[in-house]
Design an enzyme around this catalytic site. Structure first.
Site, PDB file in Angstrom:
ATOM      1  CE  LYS A  33      -0.391  -0.292   5.036  1.00 42.92           C
ATOM      2  NZ  LYS A  33      -0.916  -0.714   6.289  1.00 42.92           N
ATOM      3  CE1 TYR A 242      13.798  31.056   7.588  1.00 42.49           C
ATOM      4  CE2 TYR A 242      13.784  28.168   6.878  1.00 42.49           C
ATOM      5  CZ  TYR A 242      13.707  29.682   6.535  1.00 42.49           C
ATOM      6  OH  TYR A 242      13.107  29.976   5.247  1.00 42.49           O
TER       7      TYR A 242
END
Ligand SMILES: *Cc1c(COP(=O)(O)O)cnc(C)c1O
Length: 344
Positions: A33, A242
Protein backbone atom coordinates in the site's frame (compact mmCIF):
# COMPACT_ATOMS: atom_id res chain seq x y z
CA UNK A 1 22.56 16.25 -9.78
CA UNK A 2 20.53 18.96 -8.06
CA UNK A 3 18.08 16.82 -6.13
CA UNK A 4 18.63 14.22 -3.49
CA UNK A 5 18.83 10.62 -4.59
CA UNK A 6 16.84 7.74 -3.15
CA UNK A 7 18.28 4.33 -3.91
CA UNK A 8 16.19 1.24 -3.30
CA UNK A 9 18.00 -2.05 -3.00
CA UNK A 10 15.59 -4.61 -4.42
CA UNK A 11 17.86 -7.52 -3.46
CA UNK A 12 17.76 -6.43 0.18
CA UNK A 13 13.97 -6.18 -0.10
CA UNK A 14 13.72 -9.67 -1.57
CA UNK A 15 16.03 -10.95 1.14
CA UNK A 16 13.84 -9.39 3.84
CA UNK A 17 10.80 -11.13 2.37
CA UNK A 18 12.65 -14.47 2.33
CA UNK A 19 13.76 -13.95 5.93
CA UNK A 20 10.20 -13.23 7.09
CA UNK A 21 8.87 -16.11 5.02
CA UNK A 22 11.41 -18.40 6.68
CA UNK A 23 9.93 -17.52 10.07
CA UNK A 24 6.65 -19.18 9.16
CA UNK A 25 5.42 -22.49 7.84
CA UNK A 26 2.63 -20.76 5.97
CA UNK A 27 2.30 -18.56 2.91
CA UNK A 28 3.76 -15.06 3.13
CA UNK A 29 2.16 -12.23 1.19
CA UNK A 30 3.28 -8.61 0.91
CA UNK A 31 1.65 -5.29 1.76
CA UNK A 32 2.47 -2.74 -0.94
CA UNK A 33 0.00 0.00 0.00
CA UNK A 34 0.93 3.69 -0.26
CA UNK A 35 3.16 3.02 -3.29
CA UNK A 36 4.97 0.25 -1.40
CA UNK A 37 5.56 2.48 1.63
CA UNK A 38 6.87 5.19 -0.66
CA UNK A 39 9.44 3.02 -2.42
CA UNK A 40 7.57 2.35 -5.67
CA UNK A 41 4.77 -0.21 -5.98
CA UNK A 42 5.82 -1.27 -9.50
CA UNK A 43 9.45 -2.34 -9.00
CA UNK A 44 8.78 -3.55 -5.43
CA UNK A 45 5.83 -5.74 -6.46
CA UNK A 46 7.68 -7.08 -9.50
CA UNK A 47 10.66 -8.34 -7.49
CA UNK A 48 8.40 -9.81 -4.82
CA UNK A 49 6.35 -11.64 -7.44
CA UNK A 50 9.60 -13.03 -8.79
CA UNK A 51 10.40 -14.26 -5.28
CA UNK A 52 7.10 -16.09 -5.28
CA UNK A 53 4.67 -13.75 -3.52
CA UNK A 54 1.12 -14.68 -4.51
CA UNK A 55 -0.91 -12.35 -2.29
CA UNK A 56 -0.47 -8.58 -2.47
CA UNK A 57 -2.32 -5.96 -0.43
CA UNK A 58 -3.09 -2.33 -1.22
CA UNK A 59 -5.12 0.24 0.70
CA UNK A 60 -7.32 1.50 -2.14
CA UNK A 61 -8.45 0.07 -5.46
CA UNK A 62 -6.68 2.93 -7.25
CA UNK A 63 -3.38 1.55 -6.01
CA UNK A 64 -4.03 -1.87 -7.50
CA UNK A 65 -3.46 -1.13 -11.17
CA UNK A 66 0.28 -0.47 -10.79
CA UNK A 67 0.65 -3.67 -8.81
CA UNK A 68 -1.26 -5.74 -11.36
CA UNK A 69 0.88 -4.37 -14.14
CA UNK A 70 4.00 -5.38 -12.25
CA UNK A 71 2.99 -8.85 -11.10
CA UNK A 72 1.08 -10.21 -14.08
CA UNK A 73 -2.32 -11.87 -14.11
CA UNK A 74 -1.95 -14.58 -11.49
CA UNK A 75 -1.18 -13.20 -8.02
CA UNK A 76 -4.09 -12.04 -5.92
CA UNK A 77 -4.32 -8.35 -5.07
CA UNK A 78 -6.49 -7.52 -2.06
CA UNK A 79 -7.86 -4.08 -1.24
CA UNK A 80 -8.02 -3.25 2.49
CA UNK A 81 -10.62 -0.50 2.12
CA UNK A 82 -13.01 -2.94 0.48
CA UNK A 83 -15.71 -1.80 -1.88
CA UNK A 84 -16.37 1.92 -1.55
CA UNK A 85 -19.25 4.09 -2.66
CA UNK A 86 -18.71 4.75 -6.37
CA UNK A 87 -16.48 1.72 -6.87
CA UNK A 88 -17.39 -0.33 -9.90
CA UNK A 89 -16.00 -2.74 -12.43
CA UNK A 90 -13.60 -0.08 -13.65
CA UNK A 91 -11.91 0.27 -10.27
CA UNK A 92 -11.71 -3.49 -9.94
CA UNK A 93 -10.92 -4.16 -13.60
CA UNK A 94 -7.55 -5.60 -12.73
CA UNK A 95 -9.23 -8.44 -10.91
CA UNK A 96 -8.62 -6.78 -7.56
CA UNK A 97 -10.23 -8.40 -4.56
CA UNK A 98 -12.06 -6.12 -2.13
CA UNK A 99 -11.86 -7.06 1.55
CA UNK A 100 -15.42 -6.46 2.66
CA UNK A 101 -15.59 -4.37 5.85
CA UNK A 102 -19.30 -3.87 6.49
CA UNK A 103 -22.75 -5.15 5.53
CA UNK A 104 -23.11 -2.01 3.37
CA UNK A 105 -19.99 -2.88 1.42
CA UNK A 106 -21.21 -6.42 0.88
CA UNK A 107 -24.56 -5.22 -0.41
CA UNK A 108 -22.87 -2.65 -2.63
CA UNK A 109 -20.57 -5.28 -4.13
CA UNK A 110 -23.42 -7.69 -4.74
CA UNK A 111 -25.40 -5.00 -6.50
CA UNK A 112 -22.49 -3.73 -8.60
CA UNK A 113 -20.63 -6.96 -9.35
CA UNK A 114 -22.49 -9.98 -8.00
CA UNK A 115 -20.01 -12.66 -8.99
CA UNK A 116 -16.80 -10.75 -8.29
CA UNK A 117 -14.38 -12.47 -5.89
CA UNK A 118 -14.07 -10.89 -2.47
CA UNK A 119 -12.41 -11.40 0.89
CA UNK A 120 -13.60 -10.49 4.36
CA UNK A 121 -11.95 -8.24 6.92
CA UNK A 122 -13.11 -8.78 10.49
CA UNK A 123 -12.83 -6.45 13.45
CA UNK A 124 -11.24 -8.45 16.25
CA UNK A 125 -10.89 -5.45 18.55
CA UNK A 126 -8.96 -2.69 16.83
CA UNK A 127 -12.14 -0.83 15.90
CA UNK A 128 -10.75 0.54 12.69
CA UNK A 129 -11.81 -1.62 9.74
CA UNK A 130 -13.75 -4.83 9.46
CA UNK A 131 -17.06 -6.48 10.12
CA UNK A 132 -18.20 -6.39 13.74
CA UNK A 133 -18.78 -9.80 15.32
CA UNK A 134 -22.57 -9.41 15.16
CA UNK A 135 -22.58 -8.43 11.48
CA UNK A 136 -20.24 -11.30 10.68
CA UNK A 137 -22.47 -13.72 12.55
CA UNK A 138 -25.45 -12.53 10.51
CA UNK A 139 -23.66 -12.63 7.15
CA UNK A 140 -21.24 -15.47 7.63
CA UNK A 141 -23.14 -18.30 6.00
CA UNK A 142 -24.17 -16.20 3.02
CA UNK A 143 -20.61 -14.94 2.57
CA UNK A 144 -19.04 -18.35 3.03
CA UNK A 145 -21.38 -19.86 0.47
CA UNK A 146 -19.78 -17.49 -2.04
CA UNK A 147 -16.29 -18.74 -1.33
CA UNK A 148 -14.38 -15.75 0.09
CA UNK A 149 -10.74 -15.60 -1.00
CA UNK A 150 -9.45 -14.73 2.47
CA UNK A 151 -10.67 -13.83 5.95
CA UNK A 152 -8.37 -11.44 7.76
CA UNK A 153 -8.11 -9.22 10.81
CA UNK A 154 -5.44 -6.85 12.12
CA UNK A 155 -3.64 -6.48 15.45
CA UNK A 156 -3.76 -3.12 17.20
CA UNK A 157 -0.82 -3.51 19.59
CA UNK A 158 1.58 -5.90 17.89
CA UNK A 159 4.45 -3.42 18.21
CA UNK A 160 4.33 -4.48 21.88
CA UNK A 161 4.45 -8.29 21.71
CA UNK A 162 3.55 -8.67 25.40
CA UNK A 163 0.56 -6.39 25.25
CA UNK A 164 -2.49 -8.34 26.46
CA UNK A 165 -4.51 -7.02 23.53
CA UNK A 166 -2.59 -9.35 21.19
CA UNK A 167 -3.78 -12.53 22.87
CA UNK A 168 -7.24 -11.10 23.29
CA UNK A 169 -7.49 -10.38 19.55
CA UNK A 170 -6.02 -13.81 18.79
CA UNK A 171 -8.79 -15.42 20.80
CA UNK A 172 -11.47 -13.24 19.24
CA UNK A 173 -10.20 -13.99 15.73
CA UNK A 174 -10.11 -17.71 16.48
CA UNK A 175 -13.63 -17.62 17.88
CA UNK A 176 -14.92 -15.63 14.93
CA UNK A 177 -13.27 -17.83 12.27
CA UNK A 178 -13.50 -21.27 13.79
CA UNK A 179 -14.46 -23.63 10.97
CA UNK A 180 -13.88 -21.11 8.19
CA UNK A 181 -12.40 -22.82 5.13
CA UNK A 182 -11.09 -19.65 3.43
CA UNK A 183 -7.42 -18.83 4.09
CA UNK A 184 -7.17 -16.87 7.33
CA UNK A 185 -4.65 -14.18 8.24
CA UNK A 186 -4.01 -12.08 11.34
CA UNK A 187 -0.30 -11.20 11.20
CA UNK A 188 1.46 -8.20 9.68
CA UNK A 189 5.24 -7.83 10.25
CA UNK A 190 5.06 -7.82 14.04
CA UNK A 191 2.60 -10.72 14.14
CA UNK A 192 4.86 -12.71 11.82
CA UNK A 193 7.59 -12.31 14.46
CA UNK A 194 5.27 -13.25 17.33
CA UNK A 195 5.19 -16.94 16.56
CA UNK A 196 3.16 -19.57 14.79
CA UNK A 197 -0.04 -19.12 16.81
CA UNK A 198 -0.48 -15.81 15.03
CA UNK A 199 0.24 -17.11 11.53
CA UNK A 200 -2.96 -18.96 10.53
CA UNK A 201 -2.86 -19.62 6.76
CA UNK A 202 -0.81 -16.67 5.58
CA UNK A 203 1.08 -13.66 6.94
CA UNK A 204 1.09 -10.25 5.30
CA UNK A 205 4.11 -8.18 6.30
CA UNK A 206 4.67 -4.64 5.11
CA UNK A 207 7.22 -2.53 6.93
CA UNK A 208 9.68 -5.37 7.60
CA UNK A 209 10.12 -5.85 3.86
CA UNK A 210 11.24 -2.25 3.57
CA UNK A 211 13.83 -2.51 6.31
CA UNK A 212 11.80 -1.05 9.16
CA UNK A 213 11.18 -2.03 12.77
CA UNK A 214 9.89 -4.20 14.34
CA UNK A 215 11.88 -6.52 12.05
CA UNK A 216 15.22 -5.84 13.76
CA UNK A 217 17.14 -8.21 11.45
CA UNK A 218 15.89 -6.50 8.31
CA UNK A 219 18.49 -5.48 5.77
CA UNK A 220 18.41 -1.76 5.02
CA UNK A 221 16.59 -1.19 1.73
CA UNK A 222 16.82 2.57 1.29
CA UNK A 223 19.79 4.87 1.02
CA UNK A 224 19.42 8.62 0.61
CA UNK A 225 22.22 10.78 -0.77
CA UNK A 226 22.09 14.54 -0.45
CA UNK A 227 24.06 16.73 -2.87
CA UNK A 228 26.06 19.50 -1.24
CA UNK A 229 25.10 22.91 -2.67
CA UNK A 230 27.75 24.93 -0.87
CA UNK A 231 30.15 24.80 2.06
CA UNK A 232 30.93 27.86 4.18
CA UNK A 233 33.22 28.78 7.06
CA UNK A 234 31.42 29.83 10.24
CA UNK A 235 33.17 31.68 13.07
CA UNK A 236 32.80 30.94 16.76
CA UNK A 237 29.56 32.51 17.99
CA UNK A 238 27.87 32.65 14.58
CA UNK A 239 24.58 30.82 14.20
CA UNK A 240 23.26 28.53 11.47
CA UNK A 241 19.78 28.38 10.02
CA UNK A 242 16.29 29.56 11.03
CA UNK A 243 15.98 30.86 14.54
CA UNK A 244 19.74 30.78 15.00
CA UNK A 245 19.22 27.62 16.99
CA UNK A 246 22.75 26.29 16.46
CA UNK A 247 25.77 28.28 17.56
CA UNK A 248 29.30 27.48 16.43
CA UNK A 249 31.57 26.75 19.39
CA UNK A 250 34.63 26.31 17.21
CA UNK A 251 35.56 27.60 13.77
CA UNK A 252 33.35 25.36 11.63
CA UNK A 253 32.66 24.33 8.09
CA UNK A 254 28.99 23.97 7.31
CA UNK A 255 27.66 22.13 4.26
CA UNK A 256 24.20 22.99 2.96
CA UNK A 257 22.55 20.05 1.19
CA UNK A 258 19.59 19.85 -1.17
CA UNK A 259 16.75 18.18 0.74
CA UNK A 260 14.49 19.21 3.58
CA UNK A 261 11.20 18.61 5.25
CA UNK A 262 9.42 18.69 1.89
CA UNK A 263 11.41 15.53 1.17
CA UNK A 264 10.40 13.77 4.36
CA UNK A 265 13.33 14.90 6.50
CA UNK A 266 10.91 16.09 9.14
CA UNK A 267 11.46 19.49 10.70
CA UNK A 268 10.96 17.87 14.09
CA UNK A 269 14.25 15.98 13.68
CA UNK A 270 16.28 17.36 16.55
CA UNK A 271 19.87 16.55 17.45
CA UNK A 272 21.61 13.25 17.21
CA UNK A 273 21.29 12.71 13.46
CA UNK A 274 24.29 12.50 11.22
CA UNK A 275 24.93 12.61 7.51
CA UNK A 276 27.77 10.42 6.37
CA UNK A 277 30.77 10.98 4.14
CA UNK A 278 31.70 7.37 3.60
CA UNK A 279 31.86 5.98 7.12
CA UNK A 280 32.47 9.32 8.75
CA UNK A 281 29.46 10.81 10.55
CA UNK A 282 28.85 14.56 10.31
CA UNK A 283 26.22 16.03 12.62
CA UNK A 284 23.10 17.71 11.25
CA UNK A 285 23.07 21.17 12.82
CA UNK A 286 20.47 23.94 12.90
CA UNK A 287 16.85 23.60 11.90
CA UNK A 288 15.79 21.58 8.92
CA UNK A 289 14.30 23.87 6.26
CA UNK A 290 11.82 22.99 3.53
CA UNK A 291 14.48 22.24 0.93
CA UNK A 292 17.75 22.43 2.83
CA UNK A 293 19.65 20.84 5.68
CA UNK A 294 22.88 22.16 7.21
CA UNK A 295 25.60 19.75 8.27
CA UNK A 296 28.80 20.27 10.24
CA UNK A 297 31.60 18.92 8.04
CA UNK A 298 34.46 20.51 10.01
CA UNK A 299 36.05 17.16 10.79
CA UNK A 300 36.23 15.99 7.19
CA UNK A 301 39.62 16.30 5.51
CA UNK A 302 37.93 17.68 2.36
CA UNK A 303 34.62 19.31 1.55
CA UNK A 304 32.22 16.57 0.41
CA UNK A 305 30.19 16.55 -2.81
CA UNK A 306 27.38 14.61 -1.25
CA UNK A 307 26.39 13.23 2.13
CA UNK A 308 24.35 10.13 2.86
CA UNK A 309 21.62 10.48 5.49
CA UNK A 310 20.07 7.02 5.27
CA UNK A 311 22.46 4.12 5.18
CA UNK A 312 23.01 0.78 6.84
CA UNK A 313 24.05 2.41 10.12
CA UNK A 314 21.50 5.17 10.36
CA UNK A 315 18.09 3.79 9.44
CA UNK A 316 14.57 5.06 8.90
CA UNK A 317 13.91 4.15 12.52
CA UNK A 318 16.79 6.33 13.73
CA UNK A 319 15.38 9.26 11.77
CA UNK A 320 11.95 8.43 13.13
CA UNK A 321 13.15 8.42 16.70
CA UNK A 322 14.83 11.78 16.24
CA UNK A 323 11.59 13.16 14.78
CA UNK A 324 9.31 11.62 17.41
CA UNK A 325 7.56 9.37 14.92
CA UNK A 326 7.78 5.84 13.49
CA UNK A 327 9.78 4.40 10.61
CA UNK A 328 6.58 3.91 8.59
CA UNK A 329 6.01 7.65 8.50
CA UNK A 330 9.60 8.40 7.48
CA UNK A 331 9.38 5.86 4.64
CA UNK A 332 6.06 7.10 3.32
CA UNK A 333 7.18 10.75 3.59
CA UNK A 334 10.19 10.33 1.31
CA UNK A 335 8.77 12.59 -1.30
CA UNK A 336 8.39 12.81 -5.05
CA UNK A 337 11.32 15.17 -5.47
CA UNK A 338 14.03 12.56 -5.11
CA UNK A 339 15.60 11.08 -8.15
CA UNK A 340 15.06 7.39 -7.67
CA UNK A 341 17.23 4.48 -8.52
CA UNK A 342 16.73 0.77 -8.07
CA UNK A 343 19.55 -1.65 -7.48
CA UNK A 344 18.72 -5.18 -8.58
C1 LIG B 1 -0.50 -1.87 6.83
C2 LIG B 1 -1.15 -3.15 7.13
C3 LIG B 1 -0.41 -4.33 7.17
C4 LIG B 1 1.10 -4.36 7.14
O1 LIG B 1 1.57 -3.89 8.38
P1 LIG B 1 3.12 -3.78 8.73
O2 LIG B 1 3.14 -3.40 10.16
O3 LIG B 1 3.67 -2.71 7.85
O4 LIG B 1 3.74 -5.10 8.47
C5 LIG B 1 -1.10 -5.53 7.31
N1 LIG B 1 -2.45 -5.54 7.42
C6 LIG B 1 -3.19 -4.41 7.43
C7 LIG B 1 -4.66 -4.50 7.58
C8 LIG B 1 -2.57 -3.18 7.29
O5 LIG B 1 -3.31 -2.05 7.31
Amino acid sequence: MSTARLTINLQALASNWRALNAKTDVETGAVVKADAYGLGAGPVSAILAEEGVRKFFVAAAEEGAAVRKAVGPDPQIFVFSGFMEGDNGLHFADNLIPLINSPEQFKRLQQAMPSHPFGVQLDSGMNRLGLEPADWAALRSEMESQNPQAVISHLACSDEPDHPMNRQQLKTFRDMTDGVTAPRSLAATAGTLMGSEFHFDFCRPGVGLYGGMPFADAKPVVTVDLPVIQVRAVEVGETVGYGGSWVARRPSRIATVAAGYADGLHRAIGGGIDAFAGDQPCPVVGRISMDLVTIDVTDLPEDPERLRILNGHQTVDDLAEAAGTIGYEILTSLGARYSRGYVE
